[in-house]
Motif scaffolding. Structure first.
Motif, PDB file in Angstrom:
ATOM      1  N   MET A 180       0.841  -1.193   0.000  1.00 23.11           N
ATOM      2  CA  MET A 180       0.000   0.000   0.000  1.00 23.11           C
ATOM      3  C   MET A 180       0.880   1.248   0.000  1.00 23.11           C
ATOM      4  N   VAL A 181       0.522   2.209  -0.829  1.00 22.84           N
ATOM      5  CA  VAL A 181       1.298   3.444  -0.960  1.00 22.84           C
ATOM      6  C   VAL A 181       0.771   4.500   0.000  1.00 22.84           C
ATOM      7  N   ALA A 182       1.701   5.186   0.703  1.00 26.16           N
ATOM      8  CA  ALA A 182       1.325   6.271   1.615  1.00 26.16           C
ATOM      9  C   ALA A 182       1.667   7.641   1.033  1.00 26.16           C
ATOM     10  N   GLY A 183       2.629   7.677   0.082  1.00 23.14           N
ATOM     11  CA  GLY A 183       3.004   8.959  -0.500  1.00 23.14           C
ATOM     12  C   GLY A 183       3.916   8.797  -1.686  1.00 23.14           C
ATOM     13  N   ILE A 184       3.828   9.754  -2.642  1.00 25.97           N
ATOM     14  CA  ILE A 184       4.716   9.787  -3.810  1.00 25.97           C
ATOM     15  C   ILE A 184       5.118  11.247  -4.032  1.00 25.97           C
ATOM     16  N   THR A 185       6.423  11.515  -4.020  1.00 22.22           N
ATOM     17  CA  THR A 185       6.875  12.892  -4.224  1.00 22.22           C
ATOM     18  C   THR A 185       6.907  13.228  -5.706  1.00 22.22           C
ATOM     19  N   LYS A 186       6.788  14.519  -5.986  1.00 20.18           N
ATOM     20  CA  LYS A 186       6.830  15.006  -7.374  1.00 20.18           C
ATOM     21  C   LYS A 186       8.173  15.691  -7.579  1.00 20.18           C
ATOM     22  N   GLU A 187       9.148  14.940  -8.099  1.00 19.76           N
ATOM     23  CA  GLU A 187      10.509  15.454  -8.287  1.00 19.76           C
ATOM     24  C   GLU A 187      11.250  14.549  -9.263  1.00 19.76           C
ATOM     25  N   GLU A 188      12.500  14.912  -9.572  1.00 23.99           N
ATOM     26  CA  GLU A 188      13.274  14.153 -10.565  1.00 23.99           C
ATOM     27  C   GLU A 188      13.598  12.749 -10.072  1.00 23.99           C
ATOM     28  N   ASN A 189      13.853  12.619  -8.786  1.00 21.97           N
ATOM     29  CA  ASN A 189      14.069  11.294  -8.202  1.00 21.97           C
ATOM     30  C   ASN A 189      12.953  11.035  -7.189  1.00 21.97           C
ATOM     31  N   GLU A 212      -4.870   2.209  -8.522  1.00 23.08           N
ATOM     32  CA  GLU A 212      -5.690   2.889  -7.507  1.00 23.08           C
ATOM     33  C   GLU A 212      -5.029   4.129  -6.905  1.00 23.08           C
ATOM     34  N   VAL A 213      -4.080   4.729  -7.625  1.00 20.98           N
ATOM     35  CA  VAL A 213      -3.460   5.975  -7.158  1.00 20.98           C
ATOM     36  C   VAL A 213      -4.415   7.130  -7.441  1.00 20.98           C
ATOM     37  N   GLN A 214      -4.662   7.965  -6.456  1.00 16.60           N
ATOM     38  CA  GLN A 214      -5.500   9.149  -6.639  1.00 16.60           C
ATOM     39  C   GLN A 214      -4.612  10.377  -6.769  1.00 16.60           C
ATOM     40  N   GLY A 215      -4.851  11.163  -7.797  1.00 14.75           N
ATOM     41  CA  GLY A 215      -4.042  12.349  -8.055  1.00 14.75           C
ATOM     42  C   GLY A 215      -3.036  12.097  -9.155  1.00 14.75           C
ATOM     43  N   MET A 216      -1.989  11.389  -8.866  1.00 13.79           N
ATOM     44  CA  MET A 216      -0.951  11.106  -9.859  1.00 13.79           C
ATOM     45  C   MET A 216      -1.374   9.887 -10.679  1.00 13.79           C
ATOM     46  N   THR A 217      -2.466  10.061 -11.425  1.00 18.34           N
ATOM     47  CA  THR A 217      -3.099   8.938 -12.114  1.00 18.34           C
ATOM     48  C   THR A 217      -2.277   8.406 -13.281  1.00 18.34           C
ATOM     49  N   GLU A 218      -1.268   9.169 -13.723  1.00 17.98           N
ATOM     50  CA  GLU A 218      -0.425   8.694 -14.827  1.00 17.98           C
ATOM     51  C   GLU A 218       0.288   7.385 -14.465  1.00 17.98           C
ATOM     52  N   LEU A 219       0.405   7.128 -13.168  1.00 15.20           N
ATOM     53  CA  LEU A 219       1.090   5.898 -12.730  1.00 15.20           C
ATOM     54  C   LEU A 219       0.199   4.670 -12.812  1.00 15.20           C
ATOM     55  N   GLY A 238      12.244   7.469 -10.174  1.00 11.00           N
ATOM     56  CA  GLY A 238      12.698   8.391 -11.221  1.00 11.00           C
ATOM     57  C   GLY A 238      11.860   9.656 -11.296  1.00 11.00           C
ATOM     58  N   ASP A 239      11.823  10.262 -12.484  1.00 11.08           N
ATOM     59  CA  ASP A 239      11.238  11.600 -12.680  1.00 11.08           C
ATOM     60  C   ASP A 239       9.709  11.555 -12.748  1.00 11.08           C
ATOM     61  N   THR A 240       9.053  12.308 -11.842  1.00 10.92           N
ATOM     62  CA  THR A 240       7.587  12.442 -11.881  1.00 10.92           C
ATOM     63  C   THR A 240       7.169  13.913 -11.978  1.00 10.92           C
ATOM     64  N   THR A 241       8.112  14.762 -12.380  1.00  7.62           N
ATOM     65  CA  THR A 241       7.815  16.212 -12.387  1.00  7.62           C
ATOM     66  C   THR A 241       6.721  16.579 -13.377  1.00  7.62           C
ATOM     67  N   LYS A 242       6.516  15.772 -14.402  1.00  6.71           N
ATOM     68  CA  LYS A 242       5.501  16.092 -15.406  1.00  6.71           C
ATOM     69  C   LYS A 242       4.150  15.441 -15.091  1.00  6.71           C
ATOM     70  N   PHE A 243       4.077  14.756 -13.960  1.00  4.88           N
ATOM     71  CA  PHE A 243       2.827  14.092 -13.587  1.00  4.88           C
ATOM     72  C   PHE A 243       1.967  15.029 -12.743  1.00  4.88           C
ATOM     73  N   SER A 244       0.723  14.633 -12.563  1.00  3.28           N
ATOM     74  CA  SER A 244      -0.181  15.374 -11.683  1.00  3.28           C
ATOM     75  C   SER A 244       0.277  15.224 -10.231  1.00  3.28           C
ATOM     76  N   ASP A 245      -0.250  16.100  -9.362  1.00  2.00           N
ATOM     77  CA  ASP A 245       0.098  16.018  -7.945  1.00  2.00           C
ATOM     78  C   ASP A 245      -0.539  14.784  -7.315  1.00  2.00           C
ATOM     79  N   TYR A 246       0.234  14.113  -6.474  1.00  2.00           N
ATOM     80  CA  TYR A 246      -0.270  12.946  -5.753  1.00  2.00           C
ATOM     81  C   TYR A 246      -1.251  13.412  -4.676  1.00  2.00           C
ATOM     82  N   VAL A 247      -2.352  12.697  -4.531  1.00  2.76           N
ATOM     83  CA  VAL A 247      -3.345  13.040  -3.513  1.00  2.76           C
ATOM     84  C   VAL A 247      -3.346  12.007  -2.392  1.00  2.76           C
ATOM     85  N   ARG A 248      -3.653  10.767  -2.731  1.00  5.45           N
ATOM     86  CA  ARG A 248      -3.701   9.744  -1.684  1.00  5.45           C
ATOM     87  C   ARG A 248      -3.762   8.345  -2.316  1.00  5.45           C
ATOM     88  N   GLY A 249      -3.508   7.343  -1.458  1.00  4.70           N
ATOM     89  CA  GLY A 249      -3.751   5.948  -1.797  1.00  4.70           C
ATOM     90  C   GLY A 249      -2.858   5.382  -2.880  1.00  4.70           C
TER      91      GLY A 249
END
Length: 562
Positions: A180-189, A212-219, A238-249
């Motif tokens: 289960m995912v608790a968080g995903i940062t939006k950055e190059e790494n 089932e990721v909410q927010g950063m749905t590109e994943l 890796g790089d997630t700077t071009k993705f939407s902001d992560y919300v939850r889950g």
């Protein structure tokens, strides 16, 4: 399902247990692979037995040597009637009986290039250095998997070369892990954090996808992403700077990816070896044994024989030759235990069925890996020793006496052991006990085996003492009769009883007090715990073991004898 073989379905009634571990795809790849096993001594027949039971397309057993009394110490498919007969030809029929879906042929011809090209995997167990190097060069150039194996006294060696680009379709056979995912940062790494109570159990280089990721749905449903592990609860994607902001889950799931492994040829690997550790308490031993085995080959070429058992003169000469080999080696060992090298020389001519069982079982697994691409192969050298067992004639036990001595061999013959269960592990125990000379008639020893079950077809894939015509016969009776053929000297008695309170009138004080030990080969916890309690009460050693897929466990229980 119908039959086993290339382009045919798998017989699930025979291979049911193996299919749980390997799966249908790996089994089909095995069923299209031809295997050559050269050198049908005690180690060679152990490998052949396991590979045939495993279900490859065909097995060719090859040998240029005739059976001798020395072979009877560890070769369970040779008898005194076979002495003077080519070893491969003598045991070909008995090997053929193991699996009706695997044709077994025998060859006594030289290992020519034209002969070798027909095989997917080649195993050499009794070859000269010159032949090993020649066969290795050909196999490496033609993408034929090569495995070398040897047991010498209490030492064992394995070498694997599966070519320049060997594809492993599943490195460990485990089910894909998820967390289960608790968080995903939006950055190059980008850092993925899992819930505190949910360790991800991933490793560097693993690939993952998300759902089932909410927010950063590109994943969600993305192509497999390689990761770098940062800790038990975190990893980078890796790089997630071009993705939407992560919300939850979200759920992260491992994706099994093929892996390409590059192997060096034997000639290269002798100079620049890679070792697989089997005992980290002996961290420096593989490098010494690597040179000791080369020294053994040089000694044999120079003297036309191996060092004589427990000969101080030969051991000193071996040590001198070892120093020469070491000085000229690109992988020179700066410091080494001279006592270890001399001990190698003193017992390397011995041949022990238990060592063949260990090394032969591992090599058979490597054959299956070479055929199927399932599980990560040994890369590239594995050395094993059981020197903890050393206790410093003209019969079948001479190769064993060369290691342990005559007094110890006589003590083995006097042993009285109770083997509980005659299934897969029980068959191996009984074979090994009989070949070791445990429980002999002439010495007053005995083996009692009990198993209440009858033989089923699915047993035939892994319980090698049984044949198709034994189905619905009692396991214990059939196993006892089979090991009596292997060693007529053994005193074995078969029972068909369950162990438990209801049979304590049979397995009473008199029975247990006469025993030297008990070996469990059971498939249920209740009976194992019961036998442990009985052994503690009567102060008898208990040998306990079990398997689960490709994993194995052994333990000691009961209590030390008075």
């Amino acid at each position: 399902m119908a039959a086993n073989g290339a382009g045919q379905d798998i017989d699930e009634s025979l291979y049911s247990r193996q299919l749980y571990v390997l799966g249908h795809d790996a089994m089909r790849r095995m069923a299209s692979s031809d295997v050559l096993i050269s050198g049908l001594g005690g180690l060679g027949v152990e490998i052949a037995k396991n590979v045939i039971l495993g279900g490859v397309k065909s097995v060719t057993v090859h040998d240029t040597k005739d059976a001798s009394m020395h072979d009877l110490g560890s070769h369970f498919f040779l008898t005194e009637k076979d002495l003077g007969v080519n070893r491969a030809q003598a045991c070909q029929e008995r090997l053929s009986e193991l699996n009706p879906y695997v044709p077994v042929s025998a060859s006594t011809s030289p290992l020519s290039d034209d002969f070798l090209k027909h095989f997917r995997v080649v195993v050499l167990t009794d070859s000269t250095k010159e032949e090993q190097l020649r066969v290795s060069a050909f196999c490496h150039a033609h993408d034929i998997a090569l495995i070398l194996g040897s047991t010498n006294g209490l030492f064992g060696q394995i070498f694997c070369d599966f070519g320049e680009n060997f594809e492993v379709v599943d490195t460990n056979g485990e089910s894909p892990v998820s967390a289960m995912v608790a968080g995903i940062t939006k950055e190059e790494n980008s850092v993925v954090t899992c819930l505190d109570e949910s360790r991800h159990s991933l490793e560097d280089g693993d690939h993952v996808t998300f759902s089932e990721v909410q927010g950063m749905t590109e994943l969600n449903g993305c192509s497999p992403i390689p990761i770098k592990v940062l800790g038990p609860f975190t990893f980078s994607i890796g790089d997630t700077t071009k993705f939407s902001d992560y919300v939850r889950g979200g759920i992260v799931t491992q994706v099994k990816m093929p892996k390409i492994i590059k192997f060096k040829s034997l000639e290269e690997s002798l100079k620049d070896p890679e070792f697989v550790m089997t005992d980290f308490a002996k961290f420096d031993r593989p490098s010494v044994l690597h040179l000791a085995y080369q020294t053994m080959q040089d000694f044999a070429e120079k003297n036309g024989r191996l060092p004589k058992p427990w000969s101080e003169g030969d051991a000193d000469a071996f040590l001198g030759l070892f120093k020469e080999v070491n000085a000229a080696s690109p992988c020179k060992v700066e410091e080494f235990d001279e006592g270890l090298v001399k001990m190698f020389a003193k017992i390397c001519s011995g041949d022990l069925v238990a060592m063949n069982a260990v090394i032969g079982g591992i090599i058979a697994q490597e054959v299956m890996k070479g055929c199927s691409g399932k599980f990560t192969p040994i890369k590239q050298w594995l050395y094993f020793d059981a020197l903890e067992s050393v206790r410093p004639s003209g019969n079948r036990y001479d190769p064993q006496v060369a290691i342990f001595g005559k007094e110890f061999q006589e003590k083995l013959g006097r042993q009285k052991y109770f083997v509980v269960g005659a299934g897969a592990i029980g068959c191996e125990l009984l074979k090994n006990f009989a070949m070791l000379g445990l429980g002999l008639v002439k010495d007053g020893g005995q083996i009692v085996v009990t198993d209440m079950d009858l033989i089923e077809k699915s047993n035939l894939n892994r319980q090698f003492l049984f044949r198709p015509w034994d189905v619905q016969k009692a396991k214990s009776n059939t196993a006892a009769a089979a090991v009596k053929v292997m060693n007529p000297d053994v005193n074995i008695v078969a029972h068909q009883n369950r162990v438990g309170p209801e049979t304590e009138r049979l397995y009473d004080d008199t029975f247990f007090e006469a025993l030297d030990g008990v070996a469990n080969a059971l498939d249920n916890v209740e009976a194992r715990l019961y036998m442990d309690r009985r052994c503690v009460y009567y102060r008898k050693p208990l040998l306990e073991s079990g398997t689960l897929g490709t994993k194995g466990q052994r333990a000691g229980g009961g209590a030390a004898p008075h």
